[in-house]
Motif scaffolding. Structure first.
Motif, mmCIF file in Angstrom:
data_model
loop_
_atom_site.group_PDB
_atom_site.id
_atom_site.type_symbol
_atom_site.label_atom_id
_atom_site.label_comp_id
_atom_site.label_asym_id
_atom_site.label_seq_id
_atom_site.Cartn_x
_atom_site.Cartn_y
_atom_site.Cartn_z
ATOM 1 N N THR A 108 54.223 58.012 30.298
ATOM 2 C CA THR A 108 52.836 58.058 29.885
ATOM 3 C C THR A 108 52.128 58.010 30.820
ATOM 4 N N ILE A 109 52.392 57.409 32.136
ATOM 5 C CA ILE A 109 51.207 57.367 33.340
ATOM 6 C C ILE A 109 51.091 58.668 33.667
ATOM 7 N N ILE A 110 52.112 59.604 33.631
ATOM 8 C CA ILE A 110 52.229 61.006 34.142
ATOM 9 C C ILE A 110 51.233 61.661 33.487
ATOM 10 N N GLY A 111 51.499 61.703 32.241
ATOM 11 C CA GLY A 111 50.695 62.528 31.109
ATOM 12 C C GLY A 111 49.369 62.158 31.024
ATOM 13 N N ASN A 163 52.378 63.108 41.453
ATOM 14 C CA ASN A 163 52.158 62.294 40.054
ATOM 15 C C ASN A 163 53.606 62.423 39.359
ATOM 16 N N ASN A 164 54.250 63.626 39.511
ATOM 17 C CA ASN A 164 55.383 63.850 38.462
ATOM 18 C C ASN A 164 56.721 63.371 39.426
ATOM 19 N N TYR A 165 56.739 63.427 40.719
ATOM 20 C CA TYR A 165 57.948 63.221 41.338
ATOM 21 C C TYR A 165 58.145 62.176 42.339
ATOM 22 N N PHE A 166 57.096 61.442 42.400
ATOM 23 C CA PHE A 166 56.944 60.435 43.366
ATOM 24 C C PHE A 166 57.857 59.183 42.904
ATOM 25 N N VAL A 167 57.876 58.794 41.722
ATOM 26 C CA VAL A 167 58.594 57.760 41.191
ATOM 27 C C VAL A 167 60.307 58.158 41.500
ATOM 28 N N LEU A 168 60.615 59.652 40.954
ATOM 29 C CA LEU A 168 61.868 60.004 41.183
ATOM 30 C C LEU A 168 62.366 59.989 42.860
ATOM 31 N N PHE A 169 61.548 60.207 43.571
ATOM 32 C CA PHE A 169 61.793 60.186 45.175
ATOM 33 C C PHE A 169 61.706 58.679 45.593
ATOM 34 N N TYR A 170 61.160 57.747 45.085
ATOM 35 C CA TYR A 170 61.392 56.461 45.209
ATOM 36 C C TYR A 170 62.716 56.000 44.870
ATOM 37 N N ILE A 171 63.177 56.267 43.694
ATOM 38 C CA ILE A 171 64.418 55.760 43.297
ATOM 39 C C ILE A 171 65.382 56.473 44.134
ATOM 40 N N ALA A 172 65.531 57.629 44.459
ATOM 41 C CA ALA A 172 66.629 58.272 44.962
ATOM 42 C C ALA A 172 66.658 57.983 46.295
ATOM 43 N N PHE A 173 65.607 57.828 47.014
ATOM 44 C CA PHE A 173 65.491 57.619 48.465
ATOM 45 C C PHE A 173 64.785 56.412 49.178
ATOM 46 N N LEU A 174 64.218 55.685 48.336
ATOM 47 C CA LEU A 174 63.401 54.750 49.028
ATOM 48 C C LEU A 174 63.435 53.060 48.580
ATOM 49 N N ARG A 175 64.406 53.087 47.733
ATOM 50 C CA ARG A 175 64.618 51.630 46.772
ATOM 51 C C ARG A 175 65.240 50.768 47.976
ATOM 52 N N GLN A 218 65.584 58.108 34.309
ATOM 53 C CA GLN A 218 64.045 58.840 34.435
ATOM 54 C C GLN A 218 63.955 59.986 34.211
ATOM 55 N N LEU A 219 65.032 60.927 34.732
ATOM 56 C CA LEU A 219 64.729 62.501 34.452
ATOM 57 C C LEU A 219 64.904 62.652 33.044
ATOM 58 N N ILE A 220 66.016 62.020 32.323
ATOM 59 C CA ILE A 220 66.120 62.379 30.957
ATOM 60 C C ILE A 220 64.811 62.105 30.250
ATOM 61 N N VAL A 221 64.334 60.822 30.277
ATOM 62 C CA VAL A 221 63.329 60.374 29.656
ATOM 63 C C VAL A 221 62.077 61.354 30.002
ATOM 64 N N VAL A 222 61.802 61.493 31.070
ATOM 65 C CA VAL A 222 60.458 61.984 31.669
ATOM 66 C C VAL A 222 60.679 63.377 31.462
ATOM 67 N N PHE A 223 61.675 64.290 31.476
ATOM 68 C CA PHE A 223 61.772 65.738 31.646
ATOM 69 C C PHE A 223 61.802 65.976 30.265
ATOM 70 N N THR A 224 62.715 65.400 29.222
ATOM 71 C CA THR A 224 62.680 65.816 28.024
ATOM 72 C C THR A 224 61.377 65.514 27.186
ATOM 73 N N GLY A 225 60.909 64.220 27.591
ATOM 74 C CA GLY A 225 59.587 63.988 26.814
ATOM 75 C C GLY A 225 58.653 64.796 27.177
ATOM 76 N N LYS A 226 58.402 65.187 28.315
ATOM 77 C CA LYS A 226 57.344 65.965 28.748
ATOM 78 C C LYS A 226 57.392 67.291 28.161
ATOM 79 N N ILE A 243 59.092 68.256 25.323
ATOM 80 C CA ILE A 243 58.802 68.148 24.063
ATOM 81 C C ILE A 243 57.310 68.029 23.707
ATOM 82 N N GLY A 244 56.794 67.078 24.310
ATOM 83 C CA GLY A 244 55.386 66.614 24.180
ATOM 84 C C GLY A 244 54.257 67.892 24.496
ATOM 85 N N LYS A 245 54.523 68.676 25.706
ATOM 86 C CA LYS A 245 53.651 69.735 25.734
ATOM 87 C C LYS A 245 53.825 70.689 24.685
ATOM 88 N N GLN A 246 55.094 70.967 24.299
ATOM 89 C CA GLN A 246 55.382 71.900 23.427
ATOM 90 C C GLN A 246 54.658 71.825 21.982
#
Length: 294
Positions: free
Chosen positions: A15-18, A58-70, A95-103, A105-108
């Motif tokens: 939601t925040i990304i969109g 906006n799109n990748y910061f949370v993913l980088f944080y989870i993968a490398f900074l937690r 995160q990838l499944i929900v964000v990528f798939t939701g984004k 489908i939503g854009k489409q």
């Protein structure tokens, strides 16, 4: 219970990304207009640079944080926020499944429905104006030119000789000029949004490939469907595009090259750090070139 909170977190992130993505796209366009560039190419390149810089964060910061900074200490609380059981891969995958798939489908859905909603609103507006005109002429409160009076008489005769405003309205809808109908279609906005979506999609595919290996397959299905829906919209929902000559895709090529270079680093890092966490979580430990079970 843990999985439920992961899904809620991913949905809020989507939601925040969109929301912020839409806000900054409008802001970047306004800022680029204020810069008053000399040529259209300069305008496009600066708009792409601003947009990409924000979209990357906006799109990748949370993913980088989870993968490398937690695992690092928070600069405010001075405390780390480790993943569940020391393994960040499941949370990253959620995160990838929900964000990528939701984004995707939503854009489409949004881009497919948007021009038809515009067309429907324009038609409703035209119908309201026609209704007011017909009612005003029938009551004598509106005076129209002689050419329109003769046209109204033809409409009355077409409607079977009945001087009924409703019949006239229905007949006027059928007698609209093709150019008027084409004017109700949505103007074609250009290829910026298409390139922007493809670049963001490409980033999800290449930056975090080890975390969501099915993403390229879903992206292929989405893109094939989008090719067909976009062709249908070009024929029935958009006004004819204005031709603009281009020597290439401009700064989008540089953006794709940057993503490709960063992807090599992130994938190698994920295999090294996130893969090591995943191995330890299932009882395996990697030391050098030898694997042994605890």
């Amino acid at each position: 219970e843990e999985q439920k909170y992961k899904l809620i977190s991913a949905a809020l992130n989507l939601t925040i990304i969109g929301l912020y993505g839409s806000i900054f796209e409008a802001l970047a366009d306004r800022l680029t207009v204020w810069e008053n560039h000399r040529t259209q190419t300069q305008f496009d390149n600066n708009l792409i640079a601003k947009n990409f810089a924000f979209q990357f964060v906006n799109n990748y910061f949370v993913l980088f944080y989870i993968a490398f900074l937690r695992e690092f200490k928070d600069p405010i609380t001075r405390q780390p926020h480790p993943c569940h059981r020391g393994n960040c891969l499941p949370e990253l995958q959620t995160q990838l499944i929900v964000v990528f798939t939701g984004k995707t489908i939503g854009k489409q859905l949004a881009y497919t429905i948007k021009p038809f909603i515009y067309k429907w609103r324009q038609r409703m507006t035209a119908n309201r104006h026609t209704k007011k005109l017909v009612q005003g002429v029938s009551k004598g409160t509106i005076v129209i030119p002689s050419q329109m009076q003769s046209a109204m008489k033809e409409v009355v005769s077409t409607a079977g000789g009945r001087n009924d405003p409703l019949q006239q309205l229905n007949a006027l809808k059928k007698l609209r000029d093709p150019f008027e109908l084409q004017n109700q279609l949505m103007p074609y906005e250009g290829t910026f949004n298409d390139f922007n979506d493809r670049v963001v999609q490409f980033g999800y595919l290449v930056l975090f490939a080890p975390g969501y290996s099915l993403a390229p397959f879903f992206a292929l299905i989405n893109n094939v469907i989008e090719i067909r829906t976009s062709g249908f919209k070009m024929c029935y929902a958009y006004q004819r595009p204005v031709y603009k000559s281009r020597s290439g895709i401009g700064s989008w090529m540089a953006v794709l090259n940057v993503l490709g270079f960063v992807a090599v680093l992130t994938n190698a890092s994920m295999i090294t750090f996130v893969g090591n966490q995943d191995a330890k979580s299932i009882g395996l430990e990697t030391t050098g070139f030898l694997d042994r079970t605890r």
